[in-house]
Design a protein around this motif. Sequence first.
Motif, short mmCIF file in Angstrom:
data_model
loop_
_atom_site.label_atom_id
_atom_site.label_comp_id
_atom_site.label_asym_id
_atom_site.label_seq_id
_atom_site.Cartn_x
_atom_site.Cartn_y
_atom_site.Cartn_z
N THR A 3 55.07 29.90 53.34
CA THR A 3 54.12 29.02 54.02
C THR A 3 53.96 29.45 55.48
O THR A 3 54.89 29.95 56.12
CB THR A 3 54.57 27.56 53.96
N LYS A 23 49.18 26.00 52.80
CA LYS A 23 49.44 24.94 51.84
C LYS A 23 50.92 24.96 51.48
O LYS A 23 51.42 25.97 50.98
CB LYS A 23 48.59 25.13 50.59
N ASP A 24 51.61 23.85 51.73
CA ASP A 24 53.05 23.87 51.57
C ASP A 24 53.60 22.86 50.57
O ASP A 24 54.81 22.63 50.50
CB ASP A 24 53.73 23.65 52.92
N ASP A 30 56.24 35.48 44.88
CA ASP A 30 56.89 34.73 45.95
C ASP A 30 55.81 33.97 46.71
O ASP A 30 54.61 34.28 46.59
CB ASP A 30 57.64 35.68 46.89
N TYR A 31 56.22 32.98 47.49
CA TYR A 31 55.28 32.11 48.20
C TYR A 31 55.90 31.76 49.55
O TYR A 31 57.00 31.21 49.61
CB TYR A 31 55.04 30.85 47.37
N SER A 78 50.41 31.24 52.77
CA SER A 78 49.46 30.12 52.77
C SER A 78 49.93 28.98 53.65
O SER A 78 51.13 28.75 53.80
CB SER A 78 49.26 29.61 51.34
N GLY A 86 50.56 28.65 42.52
CA GLY A 86 50.55 30.04 42.94
C GLY A 86 51.48 30.90 42.12
O GLY A 86 51.11 31.99 41.66
N LEU A 87 52.68 30.40 41.87
CA LEU A 87 53.64 31.14 41.05
C LEU A 87 53.15 31.22 39.61
O LEU A 87 53.31 32.25 38.94
CB LEU A 87 55.01 30.47 41.11
N ASP A 124 51.21 23.18 45.12
CA ASP A 124 50.53 24.41 45.52
C ASP A 124 51.38 25.63 45.21
O ASP A 124 50.89 26.64 44.70
CB ASP A 124 50.20 24.38 47.02
N LYS A 125 52.68 25.52 45.51
CA LYS A 125 53.59 26.63 45.23
C LYS A 125 53.69 26.88 43.73
O LYS A 125 53.69 28.03 43.28
CB LYS A 125 54.96 26.35 45.82
N GLU A 164 54.72 21.28 46.88
CA GLU A 164 55.36 21.88 45.70
C GLU A 164 54.33 22.22 44.64
O GLU A 164 54.47 23.23 43.94
CB GLU A 164 56.41 20.92 45.13
N VAL A 186 62.55 26.59 40.87
CA VAL A 186 61.97 27.93 40.71
C VAL A 186 62.08 28.39 39.26
O VAL A 186 61.11 28.86 38.66
CB VAL A 186 62.67 28.94 41.64
#
Length: 246
Positions: free
Chosen positions: A114, A95-96, A111-112, A93, A104-105, A100-101, A98, A210
């Motif tokens: 950018t 989108k970078d 995993d993500y 993505s 997603g997670l 957004d990540k 935190e 994480v």
Amino acid sequence: MRRALFYYEKDGARMNRLLLVEDDVAISEMVQTYFTNEGFTVVPAFTGQEAIQRFADDTYDLVLLDLMLPELNGMDFLLTLRKTSYVPVIILSAKDSESDKAVGLGFGADDYITKPFSMIELLARVKAAIRRTTQYKKATLPDVPAIVRIHEIEMDLHSFIVKKKDQVIHLTSKEWKLLKLFVENPKKVMTKEQIYYSVWEDHYYGDNHVINVHISRLREKIEDDPAKPMYIKTVWGIGYKLGDVK
């Protein structure tokens, strides 16, 4: 639709199959070419709806998923996928942030990455995710019962199903591994180094974010009150442990 019962092979060896969900044709073709040259079978999908159909029709080792998709966005596709499958998913993505990540997670990605991304790094992460999943599925549990119960939670270690009060809880592969780690070590305080090495199978370099995100998402799914957790307790300055629930 009937799920395919075969895998493509190259020189007698099984080829890993990737579902590439990306609406940018240039990026899709670049990833397809690179991974095909690395010995993968890559099946493209350009919309969320097409991705759902592709996944229903065949079997894949990993999904590469863009978020900004026509017809059905990537997050909705991911939520749909996680109702029936624990296949590894890597989000690609632009989108970078935190947040957004974290979203997603939390929605079930493993995993993500950018955009723009390095193909070498993407290949390494794909191989690592497939390796972890393959090793995990091959693990044998000769002395562990198929069903483990902790208070209101029931884990089926063979079918990977988790229930609370007879209601199925949909966990990501990382959330499942976290819960299983605590269940298998009920009296032990797990440090963040131990957690990261056990769940991510990599060395820990102090990235608390994480682990904290995944613990938080797991609590939201299994705890009655995530702010006052019963199952996953924080041991300040050290790590986490299974709560003393019966």
